[in-house]
Design a protein around this motif. Structure first.
Motif, PDB file in Angstrom:
ATOM      1  N   VAL A 136      -3.244   5.689  -1.152  1.00 11.39           N
ATOM      2  CA  VAL A 136      -4.007   6.692  -0.400  1.00 11.39           C
ATOM      3  C   VAL A 136      -3.492   8.070  -0.800  1.00 11.39           C
ATOM      4  O   VAL A 136      -2.294   8.343  -0.706  1.00 11.39           O
ATOM      5  N   ARG A 137      -4.376   8.924  -1.236  1.00 16.37           N
ATOM      6  CA  ARG A 137      -4.010  10.229  -1.772  1.00 16.37           C
ATOM      7  C   ARG A 137      -4.891  11.317  -1.159  1.00 16.37           C
ATOM      8  O   ARG A 137      -5.830  11.031  -0.406  1.00 16.37           O
ATOM      9  N   CYS A 191      -7.749  10.385   1.276  1.00 13.20           N
ATOM     10  CA  CYS A 191      -7.373  10.325   2.689  1.00 13.20           C
ATOM     11  C   CYS A 191      -8.568  10.742   3.549  1.00 13.20           C
ATOM     12  O   CYS A 191      -9.155  11.812   3.341  1.00 13.20           O
ATOM     13  N   LYS A 212       7.400  -0.139   6.816  1.00 16.25           N
ATOM     14  CA  LYS A 212       7.071   1.093   6.092  1.00 16.25           C
ATOM     15  C   LYS A 212       8.338   1.916   5.878  1.00 16.25           C
ATOM     16  O   LYS A 212       9.269   1.872   6.686  1.00 16.25           O
ATOM     17  N   SER A 258      -6.992   3.635  -5.935  1.00 21.84           N
ATOM     18  CA  SER A 258      -6.669   4.713  -4.989  1.00 21.84           C
ATOM     19  C   SER A 258      -7.887   5.070  -4.165  1.00 21.84           C
ATOM     20  O   SER A 258      -9.029   4.823  -4.578  1.00 21.84           O
ATOM     21  N   SER A 268       0.852  -1.193   0.000  1.00 21.51           N
ATOM     22  CA  SER A 268       0.000   0.000   0.000  1.00 21.51           C
ATOM     23  C   SER A 268       0.886   1.241   0.000  1.00 21.51           C
ATOM     24  O   SER A 268       1.990   1.230   0.568  1.00 21.51           O
ATOM     25  N   THR A 313       1.101   5.742   0.134  1.00 18.16           N
ATOM     26  CA  THR A 313       0.526   7.069   0.395  1.00 18.16           C
ATOM     27  C   THR A 313       1.348   8.077  -0.388  1.00 18.16           C
ATOM     28  O   THR A 313       2.579   7.951  -0.473  1.00 18.16           O
ATOM     29  N   THR A 314       0.694   9.064  -0.958  1.00 16.28           N
ATOM     30  CA  THR A 314       1.397  10.046  -1.779  1.00 16.28           C
ATOM     31  C   THR A 314       0.730  11.402  -1.645  1.00 16.28           C
ATOM     32  O   THR A 314      -0.467  11.505  -1.344  1.00 16.28           O
ATOM     33  N   ASP A 315       1.521  12.441  -1.864  1.00 14.10           N
ATOM     34  CA  ASP A 315       1.001  13.809  -1.792  1.00 14.10           C
ATOM     35  C   ASP A 315       2.027  14.748  -2.388  1.00 14.10           C
ATOM     36  O   ASP A 315       3.236  14.430  -2.456  1.00 14.10           O
TER      37      ASP A 315
END
Length: 312
Positions: free
Chosen positions: A239-240, A260, A200, A257, A169, A171-173
């Motif tokens: 997760v975005r 969040c 992680k 996707s 999984s 997460t990005t931003d």
């Protein structure tokens, strides 16, 4: 032990006497106490009674002296060599120097220290005290040589861990700094190992130049996944944030996707609160006062430093 004892032996009946091996004569050892014993009488006996034995004794004694002088000279040379080596600084390729550089680089990376720490007087004095033969490299050496070496070690370790993961999984931003005007696109990964333990790490973080369009973000995703050799089939979910460009980018990239939840809740609360005029007016007043306080602090700090410079 003197070479003369090759021709004598201590009398078993009286330790004050020595017995000549040739003529069996008894010769005094030079006194009545062991502390006063010497070999002068034994050497005189050989010189007066056994000339051939005496000549052999002289030759053997000279050889022993030469060997002793040679060993002493060799020891002196070794001591001088060791003393000189202890004063010489390690070169950068020396195993000890490379090990110290690695530990300093780990300190900079893990403790969020600036590269300039290697030029700080107290830090360099501390390292010199711990290892006088270590020559501290400049900051450029750590940024151009030590940092890439550490990166390669960490990269190989993380790459091996990810290769064993069946499902990952992400997460990005896109994060924008209001101070340096730099935008960063980051991606973190979370997965479970064989022991069902959560792992992680931050896989990637790069500058996001130009407009933050969905096409640009999709291209960045492709580069990240290609670099880490991660197939899209192993992506569980990304997760975005709720931004349309991020949603479109993950869709065009072809990975599942989700927005969040915390960001969604924050947007709802923010919109609901700002829709109230009393809250919006109060926030505007607080922002104005905060800006005034910041300006006042900067003025006072500048005035204080200027006065301090004049005093010094």
């Amino acid at each position: 032990m003197s070479v003369v004892w090759n021709y004598f032996q201590v009398s078993p009946s009286d330790f004050k006497l020595a017995i000549c091996n040739d003529c069996k004569a008894l010769v005094m050892r030079g006194g009545t106490k062991a502390s006063s014993f010497n070999t002068s009488n034994l050497i005189s006996h050989l010189r007066m009674k056994h000339s051939e034995r005496y000549a052999a004794f002289v030759e053997q004694n000279n050889e022993k002296k030469q060997q002793g002088q040679g060993a002493q000279k060799k020891n002196t040379q070794l001591m001088l060599k060791e003393s000189t080596e202890k004063k010489q600084k390690y070169n950068k390729d020396h195993p000890r120097a490379k090990a110290i550089n690695q530990k300093i680089m780990e300190c900079i990376a893990l403790d969020n220290q600036p590269f300039s720490i290697v030029q700080d007087a107290r830090f360099t004095k501390l390292v010199e005290f711990l290892e006088p033969r270590f020559a501290m490299p400049n900051r450029k050496y750590f940024s151009d040589v030590c940092l890439p070496e550490l990166y390669n070690v960490v990269y190989s370790h993380v790459e091996k861990l990810i290769a064993d993961a069946l499902s990952i999984s992400f997460t990005t931003d896109v994060w924008s700094s209001s101070v340096s005007h730099v935008s960063m696109l980051s991606m973190t990964a979370q997965w479970l190992d064989e022991d069902f333990e959560l792992k992680k790490c931050v896989l990637h973080s790069q500058k996001c130049r130009g407009s933050h369009t969905a096409e640009a973000i999709t291209c960045a995703f492709e580069g990240m996944f290609e670099m880490w050799k991660i197939p899209k089939e192993s992506v569980h979910v990304v997760v975005r944030v709720n931004a349309r460009n991020m949603a479109k980018a993950t869709s065009e990239f072809g990975v599942p996707s989700l927005p969040c939840m915390a960001h969604t809740l924050q947007l709802a609360v923010n919109e609901g609160a700002l829709s109230q005029h009393s809250i919006a007016d109060a926030l505007a007043m607080l922002r104005t006062q905060a800006a005034y306080v910041c300006t006042l602090k900067r003025f006072l700090f500048f005035h204080f430093t200027s006065s301090l410079k004049h005093c010094l």
